[in-house]
Design a protein around this motif. Sequence first.
Motif, PDB file in Angstrom:
ATOM      1  N   ALA A  89     -32.526  -0.195 -17.216  1.00 16.23           N
ATOM      2  CA  ALA A  89     -33.893   0.245 -16.923  1.00 16.23           C
ATOM      3  C   ALA A  89     -34.838   0.022 -18.105  1.00 16.23           C
ATOM      4  N   LEU A  90     -34.387   0.296 -19.317  1.00 16.91           N
ATOM      5  CA  LEU A  90     -35.234   0.102 -20.494  1.00 16.91           C
ATOM      6  C   LEU A  90     -35.532  -1.377 -20.716  1.00 16.91           C
ATOM      7  N   GLN A  91     -34.525  -2.226 -20.595  1.00 19.83           N
ATOM      8  CA  GLN A  91     -34.737  -3.664 -20.770  1.00 19.83           C
ATOM      9  C   GLN A  91     -35.706  -4.205 -19.719  1.00 19.83           C
ATOM     10  N   ARG A  92     -35.586  -3.717 -18.490  1.00 20.49           N
ATOM     11  CA  ARG A  92     -36.510  -4.155 -17.439  1.00 20.49           C
ATOM     12  C   ARG A  92     -37.935  -3.726 -17.761  1.00 20.49           C
ATOM     13  N   ALA A  93     -38.083  -2.496 -18.224  1.00 17.04           N
ATOM     14  CA  ALA A  93     -39.418  -1.987 -18.548  1.00 17.04           C
ATOM     15  C   ALA A  93     -40.049  -2.783 -19.692  1.00 17.04           C
ATOM     16  N   ILE A  94     -39.272  -3.054 -20.729  1.00 15.32           N
ATOM     17  CA  ILE A  94     -39.781  -3.826 -21.872  1.00 15.32           C
ATOM     18  C   ILE A  94     -40.185  -5.226 -21.418  1.00 15.32           C
ATOM     19  N   THR A  95     -39.331  -5.873 -20.644  1.00 14.25           N
ATOM     20  CA  THR A  95     -39.615  -7.231 -20.176  1.00 14.25           C
ATOM     21  C   THR A  95     -40.851  -7.250 -19.292  1.00 14.25           C
ATOM     22  N   LYS A  96     -40.947  -6.295 -18.379  1.00  9.24           N
ATOM     23  CA  LYS A  96     -42.121  -6.233 -17.497  1.00  9.24           C
ATOM     24  C   LYS A  96     -43.392  -5.998 -18.293  1.00  9.24           C
ATOM     25  N   ALA A  97     -43.328  -5.168 -19.335  1.00  9.49           N
ATOM     26  CA  ALA A  97     -44.507  -4.919 -20.166  1.00  9.49           C
ATOM     27  C   ALA A  97     -44.950  -6.191 -20.886  1.00  9.49           C
ATOM     28  N   ILE A  98     -43.990  -6.939 -21.427  1.00 11.26           N
ATOM     29  CA  ILE A  98     -44.313  -8.195 -22.113  1.00 11.26           C
ATOM     30  C   ILE A  98     -44.927  -9.192 -21.133  1.00 11.26           C
ATOM     31  N   VAL A  99     -44.320  -9.337 -19.968  1.00 15.04           N
ATOM     32  CA  VAL A  99     -44.811 -10.293 -18.974  1.00 15.04           C
ATOM     33  C   VAL A  99     -46.196  -9.876 -18.481  1.00 15.04           C
ATOM     34  N   LEU A 100     -46.413  -8.593 -18.246  1.00 13.65           N
ATOM     35  CA  LEU A 100     -47.722  -8.123 -17.799  1.00 13.65           C
ATOM     36  C   LEU A 100     -48.795  -8.413 -18.850  1.00 13.65           C
ATOM     37  N   ALA A 101     -48.488  -8.160 -20.114  1.00 13.56           N
ATOM     38  CA  ALA A 101     -49.450  -8.442 -21.187  1.00 13.56           C
ATOM     39  C   ALA A 101     -49.774  -9.933 -21.240  1.00 13.56           C
ATOM     40  N   LEU A 102     -48.756 -10.786 -21.123  1.00 20.17           N
ATOM     41  CA  LEU A 102     -48.986 -12.234 -21.118  1.00 20.17           C
ATOM     42  C   LEU A 102     -49.800 -12.661 -19.901  1.00 20.17           C
ATOM     43  N   TYR A 103     -49.487 -12.073 -18.757  1.00 28.84           N
ATOM     44  CA  TYR A 103     -50.196 -12.401 -17.523  1.00 28.84           C
ATOM     45  C   TYR A 103     -51.674 -12.007 -17.626  1.00 28.84           C
ATOM     46  N   VAL A 112     -40.460 -14.340 -13.459  1.00 30.72           N
ATOM     47  CA  VAL A 112     -39.482 -13.619 -14.270  1.00 30.72           C
ATOM     48  C   VAL A 112     -38.862 -12.591 -13.346  1.00 30.72           C
ATOM     49  N   GLU A 113     -37.551 -12.718 -13.150  1.00 29.00           N
ATOM     50  CA  GLU A 113     -36.873 -11.850 -12.201  1.00 29.00           C
ATOM     51  C   GLU A 113     -35.609 -11.291 -12.813  1.00 29.00           C
ATOM     52  N   PHE A 114     -35.024 -10.333 -12.104  1.00 30.93           N
ATOM     53  CA  PHE A 114     -33.817  -9.662 -12.564  1.00 30.93           C
ATOM     54  C   PHE A 114     -32.730  -9.805 -11.510  1.00 30.93           C
ATOM     55  N   ALA A 115     -31.495  -9.959 -11.973  1.00 25.73           N
ATOM     56  CA  ALA A 115     -30.349 -10.083 -11.074  1.00 25.73           C
ATOM     57  C   ALA A 115     -29.201  -9.269 -11.648  1.00 25.73           C
ATOM     58  N   ASP A 116     -28.308  -8.858 -10.765  1.00 24.20           N
ATOM     59  CA  ASP A 116     -27.126  -8.123 -11.211  1.00 24.20           C
ATOM     60  C   ASP A 116     -25.988  -9.055 -11.614  1.00 24.20           C
ATOM     61  N   THR A 117     -25.977 -10.259 -11.030  1.00 23.48           N
ATOM     62  CA  THR A 117     -24.901 -11.210 -11.310  1.00 23.48           C
ATOM     63  C   THR A 117     -25.478 -12.608 -11.519  1.00 23.48           C
ATOM     64  N   GLU A 118     -24.678 -13.490 -12.115  1.00 26.13           N
ATOM     65  CA  GLU A 118     -25.105 -14.881 -12.290  1.00 26.13           C
ATOM     66  C   GLU A 118     -25.230 -15.583 -10.937  1.00 26.13           C
ATOM     67  N   GLU A 119     -24.382 -15.221  -9.975  1.00 22.26           N
ATOM     68  CA  GLU A 119     -24.480 -15.819  -8.637  1.00 22.26           C
ATOM     69  C   GLU A 119     -25.818 -15.462  -7.999  1.00 22.26           C
TER      70      GLU A 119
END
Length: 153
Positions: A89-103, A112-119
């Motif tokens: 959850a923390l990594q997702r929040a940090i990443t979303k904040a960075i992407v939102l600022a860039l956007y 930029v998306e999130f997945a539980d597995t490589e598949e």
Amino acid sequence: MSATKEWTFGTHHARWENPDLLRVTFRGPTRVEDVDNLFAIYRALVTERPIFVIADISRSTIDKAARERFSHTIRAEWFHGIIYVGADALQRAITKAIVLALYLAGNWRVDVEFADTEEEAMGIISRIRRARGVEPREVSATRALMEEPRAQA
């Protein structure tokens, strides 16, 4: 021809897979030097066209200085998409904040998306390919295959 190349920088690992995929596995702390090495790899690979990145961050952290270097240096034109695997959850929040600022700054138009597995990540790449009409074609990784990343001062 299937060109592959692997890099190790710090406790992290990257593997190039033609036609246009870089798989990165982060293990342990990510520091500014690691970000610089990763960007050296990106720059070498994106000379001909954007790439996809699958980044496994399930067993990693990133310090504040590294986050700042990352957000100030990353370029949207390098990527078709970035998929983070195993983000908490923390990594997702940090990443979303960075992407939102860039956007909001007008500097970002990359999926930029999130997945539980490589598949699952590979399925996301397939979806992005279809939606954007991205044809998989081999990228000449000659420069990247010859050079090892070095931290930049």
